[in-house]
Design an enzyme around this catalytic site. Structure first.
Site, PDB file in Angstrom:
ATOM      1  N   GLY A  88       6.621 -13.869   1.568  1.00 39.37           N
ATOM      2  CA  GLY A  88       5.810 -15.068   1.438  1.00 39.37           C
ATOM      3  C   GLY A  88       4.451 -14.747   0.862  1.00 39.37           C
ATOM      4  O   GLY A  88       4.257 -13.708   0.225  1.00 39.37           O
ATOM      5  N   VAL A 103       4.762  -5.779 -26.548  1.00 37.17           N
ATOM      6  CA  VAL A 103       3.431  -5.682 -27.148  1.00 37.17           C
ATOM      7  C   VAL A 103       3.219  -4.238 -27.560  1.00 37.17           C
ATOM      8  O   VAL A 103       3.129  -3.348 -26.705  1.00 37.17           O
ATOM      9  CB  VAL A 103       2.341  -6.144 -26.163  1.00 37.17           C
ATOM     10  CG1 VAL A 103       0.955  -6.007 -26.805  1.00 37.17           C
ATOM     11  CG2 VAL A 103       2.587  -7.585 -25.734  1.00 37.17           C
ATOM     12  N   HIS A 136       8.597   0.863   0.804  1.00 31.57           N
ATOM     13  CA  HIS A 136       8.959  -0.218   1.725  1.00 31.57           C
ATOM     14  C   HIS A 136      10.007   0.307   2.689  1.00 31.57           C
ATOM     15  O   HIS A 136      10.964   0.958   2.271  1.00 31.57           O
ATOM     16  CB  HIS A 136       9.502  -1.420   0.958  1.00 31.57           C
ATOM     17  CG  HIS A 136       9.567  -2.677   1.760  1.00 31.57           C
ATOM     18  ND1 HIS A 136      10.491  -2.868   2.769  1.00 31.57           N
ATOM     19  CD2 HIS A 136       8.821  -3.809   1.728  1.00 31.57           C
ATOM     20  CE1 HIS A 136      10.311  -4.052   3.310  1.00 31.57           C
ATOM     21  NE2 HIS A 136       9.303  -4.661   2.687  1.00 31.57           N
ATOM     22  N   GLU A 145      10.691  -8.607   4.828  1.00 24.93           N
ATOM     23  CA  GLU A 145       9.910  -8.413   6.044  1.00 24.93           C
ATOM     24  C   GLU A 145       9.953  -9.641   6.940  1.00 24.93           C
ATOM     25  O   GLU A 145       9.672  -9.565   8.136  1.00 24.93           O
ATOM     26  CB  GLU A 145       8.461  -8.104   5.655  1.00 24.93           C
ATOM     27  CG  GLU A 145       7.698  -7.319   6.691  1.00 24.93           C
ATOM     28  CD  GLU A 145       6.593  -6.487   6.064  1.00 24.93           C
ATOM     29  OE1 GLU A 145       5.673  -6.134   6.797  1.00 24.93           O
ATOM     30  OE2 GLU A 145       6.661  -6.180   4.862  1.00 24.93           O
ATOM     31  N   ARG A 167      12.155  -9.135  10.077  1.00 19.94           N
ATOM     32  CA  ARG A 167      11.447  -8.571  11.229  1.00 19.94           C
ATOM     33  C   ARG A 167      10.414  -9.554  11.764  1.00 19.94           C
ATOM     34  O   ARG A 167      10.222  -9.700  12.977  1.00 19.94           O
ATOM     35  CB  ARG A 167      10.779  -7.252  10.840  1.00 19.94           C
ATOM     36  CG  ARG A 167      11.751  -6.079  10.776  1.00 19.94           C
ATOM     37  CD  ARG A 167      11.059  -4.822  10.260  1.00 19.94           C
ATOM     38  NE  ARG A 167      10.808  -4.897   8.829  1.00 19.94           N
ATOM     39  CZ  ARG A 167       9.738  -4.368   8.228  1.00 19.94           C
ATOM     40  NH1 ARG A 167       8.822  -3.745   8.936  1.00 19.94           N
ATOM     41  NH2 ARG A 167       9.598  -4.466   6.915  1.00 19.94           N
ATOM     42  N   ARG A 226       3.687  -1.020   6.462  1.00 19.39           N
ATOM     43  CA  ARG A 226       4.859  -0.494   5.774  1.00 19.39           C
ATOM     44  C   ARG A 226       4.847   1.037   5.698  1.00 19.39           C
ATOM     45  O   ARG A 226       5.896   1.674   5.818  1.00 19.39           O
ATOM     46  CB  ARG A 226       4.946  -1.101   4.378  1.00 19.39           C
ATOM     47  CG  ARG A 226       5.288  -2.574   4.394  1.00 19.39           C
ATOM     48  CD  ARG A 226       5.170  -3.185   3.008  1.00 19.39           C
ATOM     49  NE  ARG A 226       5.651  -4.566   3.010  1.00 19.39           N
ATOM     50  CZ  ARG A 226       5.621  -5.363   1.950  1.00 19.39           C
ATOM     51  NH1 ARG A 226       5.130  -4.918   0.805  1.00 19.39           N
ATOM     52  NH2 ARG A 226       6.077  -6.594   2.026  1.00 19.39           N
ATOM     53  N   HIS A 248       8.166   0.737  -3.627  1.00 17.78           N
ATOM     54  CA  HIS A 248       8.063  -0.716  -3.654  1.00 17.78           C
ATOM     55  C   HIS A 248       6.859  -1.237  -4.423  1.00 17.78           C
ATOM     56  O   HIS A 248       6.969  -2.235  -5.147  1.00 17.78           O
ATOM     57  CB  HIS A 248       8.021  -1.244  -2.219  1.00 17.78           C
ATOM     58  CG  HIS A 248       7.972  -2.737  -2.117  1.00 17.78           C
ATOM     59  ND1 HIS A 248       8.921  -3.553  -2.689  1.00 17.78           N
ATOM     60  CD2 HIS A 248       7.074  -3.569  -1.513  1.00 17.78           C
ATOM     61  CE1 HIS A 248       8.633  -4.820  -2.432  1.00 17.78           C
ATOM     62  NE2 HIS A 248       7.505  -4.858  -1.741  1.00 17.78           N
ATOM     63  N   HIS A 249       5.716  -0.607  -4.285  1.00 20.14           N
ATOM     64  CA  HIS A 249       4.509  -1.185  -4.878  1.00 20.14           C
ATOM     65  C   HIS A 249       3.551  -0.071  -5.268  1.00 20.14           C
ATOM     66  O   HIS A 249       3.363   0.889  -4.510  1.00 20.14           O
ATOM     67  CB  HIS A 249       3.818  -2.123  -3.885  1.00 20.14           C
ATOM     68  CG  HIS A 249       2.744  -2.979  -4.480  1.00 20.14           C
ATOM     69  ND1 HIS A 249       2.974  -4.248  -4.946  1.00 20.14           N
ATOM     70  CD2 HIS A 249       1.428  -2.741  -4.698  1.00 20.14           C
ATOM     71  CE1 HIS A 249       1.841  -4.764  -5.407  1.00 20.14           C
ATOM     72  NE2 HIS A 249       0.889  -3.867  -5.268  1.00 20.14           N
ATOM     73  N   ARG A 278      -0.351  -1.761   0.806  1.00 20.53           N
ATOM     74  CA  ARG A 278      -0.404  -3.215   0.689  1.00 20.53           C
ATOM     75  C   ARG A 278       0.297  -3.871   1.867  1.00 20.53           C
ATOM     76  O   ARG A 278       1.412  -3.494   2.218  1.00 20.53           O
ATOM     77  CB  ARG A 278       0.236  -3.678  -0.623  1.00 20.53           C
ATOM     78  CG  ARG A 278       0.223  -5.202  -0.756  1.00 20.53           C
ATOM     79  CD  ARG A 278       0.806  -5.666  -2.063  1.00 20.53           C
ATOM     80  NE  ARG A 278       2.203  -5.294  -2.234  1.00 20.53           N
ATOM     81  CZ  ARG A 278       3.229  -5.905  -1.642  1.00 20.53           C
ATOM     82  NH1 ARG A 278       3.010  -6.882  -0.766  1.00 20.53           N
ATOM     83  NH2 ARG A 278       4.463  -5.527  -1.878  1.00 20.53           N
ATOM     84  N   GLY A 332       3.166  -9.745   1.945  1.00 20.51           N
ATOM     85  CA  GLY A 332       2.667 -11.102   1.729  1.00 20.51           C
ATOM     86  C   GLY A 332       1.375 -11.150   0.936  1.00 20.51           C
ATOM     87  O   GLY A 332       0.985 -12.202   0.436  1.00 20.51           O
ATOM     88  N   ALA A 367       0.855  -9.400  -1.903  1.00 19.00           N
ATOM     89  CA  ALA A 367       1.116  -9.300  -3.343  1.00 19.00           C
ATOM     90  C   ALA A 367       1.259 -10.686  -3.958  1.00 19.00           C
ATOM     91  O   ALA A 367       0.725 -10.953  -5.043  1.00 19.00           O
ATOM     92  CB  ALA A 367       2.369  -8.478  -3.608  1.00 19.00           C
TER      93      ALA A 367
END
Length: 926
Positions: free
Chosen positions: A526, A633, A719, A732, A735, A756, A859-860, A899, A902, A904
């Site tokens: 979310g 690009v 993650h 997530e 959980r 995380r 994950h990020h 992070r 939620g 991001a």
């Protein structure tokens, strides 16, 4: 007087109330109420817009009891607190000169447990509805039946106090009142069931108490209507003779009108399919003199005055109008002036037509929508043959184009054409043709095939557009000019493009992948924000300062304070920015590292990414923003110390130069670039990634070439819950909904709602380096993503915890002890073992029970280019690079060393809209 004149002339009901014409707006579900059944301002304006020329509006059904809502977003009349909101609807309708009626109902066994907090629905008998997945209701006791009659009475009182001119008792659509009359759903052996007389007692009791409340609280002009479904398909079930029996009894007690609930006003019997006689004709032939005194209303298929006239010629006294009133708020005035209408909705006119977003997405409404955003001619008409590839097949697709629309899409050849393949092709074809754009949602379960068809249409449109330019003497390959070029079509890029367009800029979106959505489409949990109106509605006390502190702590105090402050401050407005564009994130949960429910997601609990991208693509289509897919690009053009455009390379290896006053880079991170990940984090070699294959860090390289600085490149998040065979992220929100993590030995081993990085480290430290996320049916019902995981085959399910443990090869004694201990913590709301303080929502004790084997995955990437709080890209000396803006995961500094789940999605909308604003502002100044 002609039939047309009769329809538009005043009509008097049996109680003496006068309607200014015989036309009524039918009660149609909008799904636009708040989570608790209260009325939204959007709903008030929807009804205000449709009042005036039509005689009467019947407001959509209101549930009389909190176990009675049959669809999400339903509005309620189950307590006195609802009166104020409903009064706004009544006042809006009456203020425009129409009468306002309110339909009241209870869904009974048709209610889905997930809509009522996982509770079991109620019904006359413990017999499930004859549909897949229907829950078996709890049979109401005699006392509960009597109490339910009272609840209908209280609902009538509230409708009167809210200022409505009357109520329509909803005895149709297989809801509770009909369930009591049906021999299929009512198999009681007390006074409320058995014989037809006994089965009629409940609807008659509801009518009696309605009269009682009207006598006590209303004047004599209060209108009482009754809606009925004339037949049921089930055996045993209601037949037309049964219905006539009930209607005669209702007429004897006194009703002001009867409302046929049928899909088409002249529909024949669904039981005797050999007889084409419309049921209204049978009704008129069979009714008694007393029943003939009660006006009867027809509904279904009325678009023009001729349709209404035809209905009256068959015996209807009143005509209810459904979809036509959605498409044309001033429908009655239009047909009165002689307009002949076509039933469709201009895709660019949702806001102007005051159609709430949930109703816009309803299937019956979606089917009426035509994409009118193309406007002037764009194509050279013709047939274009395109060859594309899905996961396993080469497809040849014929695309027919006219000057401004897609005429047809045909599958010319494919190695395999199963029933499923053909069905999904027809569905994606229909979506594209209806929307008049290839930028539509893929078909669930046939994503690769859908994207191939969409790509074929996009290629055909590009070729046709070029051919038209050449035909008119233009230069298809010549330099193009835009105010703003946005690189990347994930959430940040789409937000930037929409915002820049809305501030008057001409915008081009460039995407190297064949589809829109980027990594955002895979987001699941979310969007975090504090101090939002959706939190206030739910009574959630939150603060921006707490949000800031928890994000800072979660990031290991490495976050850029200025960027984080801007992030937190702008988050509530970002939620509203989406809401104003029909993207409602009004359900709230939590994620690891948060102490408060602040993770906003779609009302139905589904994954946020697909919902977000789908909504934003609709906004892009509506605005006619240009999109180039399969286009990379090569360079950001940089002259005289500032950005001046981009050089592109298309799929056909054609080089294009696009001049622009501002460039927004929103290309995402580099989690899918394993070499780049290992360069900065050698310890992550061999880890799977949850990211899509386009997340390779290309935008960082582009900006570095014009001098951009970078920060936090070694801060890469893994993650904890990733299905390893498919690299699919397990949200997530599972959980956050109350699930736990269990080792192969059957034990909890860490606080599931920690950040995380910490949860991932705890899983890696296990001997087997994996764990199971375990949840029950209660959690599944509240998290739509869980159904997707089940469908994808990730989930092991069992009817009991012991059976689940056996299936997982786990010591069932240990597992049962773990569940028992955890459930005890839930009961006292304190986790003695690991200090979990959030999402102790409910014990895990409602079967079936589910488990997914998971382990961490990349994950990020928290690192990226440096920007200031205005999203301007900074060089290595922290100086602004004029004309270059960046947003989303391509940017570093916001999230620090880790992070929070939620954050991001919040990041991409907050900084995406800000980048769009700044880019448009610069374009205006240049």
């Amino acid at each position: 007087m002609t039939s047309s004149e009769r329809i538009l002339s005043p009509f008097t009901l049996p109680n003496g109330a006068e309607l200014k014409n015989r036309l009524l707006m039918a009660p149609m579900t909008t799904c636009t109420g708040y989570f608790d059944g209260t009325v939204s301002s959007e709903l008030v304006e929807y009804y205000r817009a449709r009042a005036g020329s039509i005689g009467t509006i019947i407001v959509e059904c209101c549930f009389v009891d909190d176990l009675g809502l049959a669809f999400p977003g339903a509005i309620g009349i189950d307590n006195d607190e609802k009166i104020a909101g409903l009064a706004k609807i009544a006042a809006a309708i009456k203020g425009e000169g129409s009468k306002a009626l309110l339909q009241i109902y209870h869904g009974g066994r048709m209610v889905e447990p997930k809509l009522i907090g996982g509770r079991t629905p109620i019904g006359p008998s413990a017999i499930a509805a004859p549909r897949d997945g229907a829950a078996t209701p709890v049979a109401m006791t005699t006392a509960e039946v009597e109490a339910m009659v009272g609840k209908f009475g209280e609902a009538v009182r509230r409708a009167i106090q809210a200022g409505f001119d009357g109520v329509e008792i909803h005895g149709a659509n297989t809801y509770l009142i009909q369930q009591f009359f049906s021999p299929n759903s009512n198999q009681r052996d007390d006074e409320w069931g058995g014989s037809r007389d006994n089965r009629a007692k409940f609807p008659l009791a509801v009518l009696d108490i309605t009269h009682k409340m009207a006598r006590q609280y209303a004047d004599d002009a209060f209108i009482i209507g009754y809606r009925f479904s004339p037949e049921e398909l089930e055996v045993p079930g209601i037949r037309f003779d049964d219905t006539m029996f009930l209607l005669e009894k209702l007429a004897a007690r006194g009703v002001d009108y009867l409302h046929f609930s049928v899909g088409a006003a002249l529909r024949p019997s669904i039981n005797d399919t050999s007889d084409p006689t419309p049921l209204i004709d049978k009704y008129c032939a069979m009714r008694s003199e007393a029943l003939a005194q009660v006006p009867v209303m027809g509904v279904g298929g009325v678009v023009n005055i001729a349709d209404a006239v035809q209905g009256m010629e068959h015996g209807y006294d009143l005509i209810a109008v459904g979809r036509a009133c959605i498409a044309y708020p001033d429908w009655t005035a239009r047909i009165a002036s002689g307009e002949n209408l076509e039933l469709f909705i201009d895709s660019t006119q949702r806001e102007a037509l005051q159609i709430p977003e949930p109703l816009w997405r309803f299937s019956l409404v979606e089917a009426m929508i035509r994409d009118m955003s193309m406007g002037e001619a764009k194509f050279k008409p013709g047939l274009f043959v395109e060859t594309v590839q899905d996961d396993v097949n080469e497809l040849v697709i014929n695309v027919s184009l006219e000057t401004d629309r897609i005429v047809d899409i045909e599958l010319a050849s494919s190695p395999v054409q199963t029933v499923e393949f053909t069905s999904s092709f027809e569905e994606i074809r229909s979506r594209i043709l209806d929307a008049n754009t290839p930028h539509v949602d893929a078909i669930s379960g046939a994503t690769s095939q859908s994207e191939a068809v969409k790509k074929a249409v996009s290629k055909a449109m590009l070729k046709s557009s070029k051919a038209r330019v050449a035909e008119e003497g233009g230069e298809p390959a010549g330099p193009k000019r835009y105010d703003v070029v946005v690189v990347g079509s994930g959430g940040a890029g789409l937000a930037a493009a929409i915002q820049a367009h809305d501030e008057g800029a001409s915008v081009l979106i460039v995407e190297k992948m064949p589809t829109i959505g980027g990594n955002t489409i895979k987001a699941s949990a979310g969007m975090n924000a504090a101090e939002t109106r959706f939190q206030r509605v739910k009574g959630i006390q939150d603060s921006k300062e707490l949000f800031y502190q928890e994000s800072l702590k979660g990031g290991g105090n490495k976050n850029n304070p200025e960027l984080l402050h801007r992030f937190v401050e702008n988050a509530p407005e970002a939620i509203e920015w989406l809401a104003r564009r029909g993207i409602m994130l009004n359900d709230i949960t939590t994620t690891g590292g948060m102490s408060i429910d602040r993770t906003h997601r779609p009302r139905d609990g589904s994954a946020v990414g697909g919902y977000l991208i789908s909504g934003m693509v609709r906004n892009v289509n509506k605005r006619g923003i240009d999109v180039m897919l399969d286009t990379s690009v090569d360079d950001i053009l940089f002259e005289q110390g500032e950005v001046c455009g981009v050089r592109l390379l298309t799929e056909e290896q054609e080089s294009l130069t696009v001049q622009a006053k501002s460039v927004v880079v929103a290309t995402g991170g580099f989690s899918a670039n394993s070499a780049m990940v290992v360069k900065y984090r050698p310890d992550l070699e061999g880890f799977v990634t949850t990211n899509h294959k386009g997340a390779t860090g290309g935008g960082i390289a582009l900006l570095e070439r014009i001098g951009a600085g970078t920060v936090d490149m070694g801060e890469i998040q893994i993650h904890p819950t990733v299905e390893q065979n498919t690299s699919y992220l397990i949200s997530e929100s599972i959980r956050g909904g109350g699930a736990i993590l269990v080792s192969q030995q059957g034990n909890r081993f860490f606080n599931e709602m920690s950040t995380r990085d910490k949860v991932s480290a705890a899983i890696i430290a296990l001997p087997e380096h994996y764990a199971y996320i375990v949840f029950d049916e209660h959690v599944r019902a509240k998290n739509k993503a869980a159904d997707e995981y089940i469908g994808r085959g990730f989930v092991t399910s069992a009817s009991s915890p012991r059976e689940l443990a056996d299936k997982l090869g786990m010591d069932h004694h240990a597992f049962l002890a773990t569940l028992e201990r955890y459930n005890g913590f839930v009961e006292k709301q304190h986790d003695d073992d690991f200090g979990r303080t959030t999402a102790l929502r409910a014990p895990i004790n409602e079967g079936p029970f589910h488990a997914i084997q998971i382990a961490p995955g990349v994950h990020h990437t928290m690192g990226g280019v440096t920007i200031n709080t205005e999203t301007e890209v900074l060089n290595a000396a922290q100086q602004v690079i004029p004309g270059a803006y960046a947003a989303g995961e391509v940017v570093g500094g916001i999230h620090g060393g880790n992070r929070i789940g939620g954050n991001a999605v919040a990041d991409i909308i907050i900084f995406g809209t800000l980048a769009g604003h700044q880019a448009a502002l610069r374009a205006k100044r240049s």
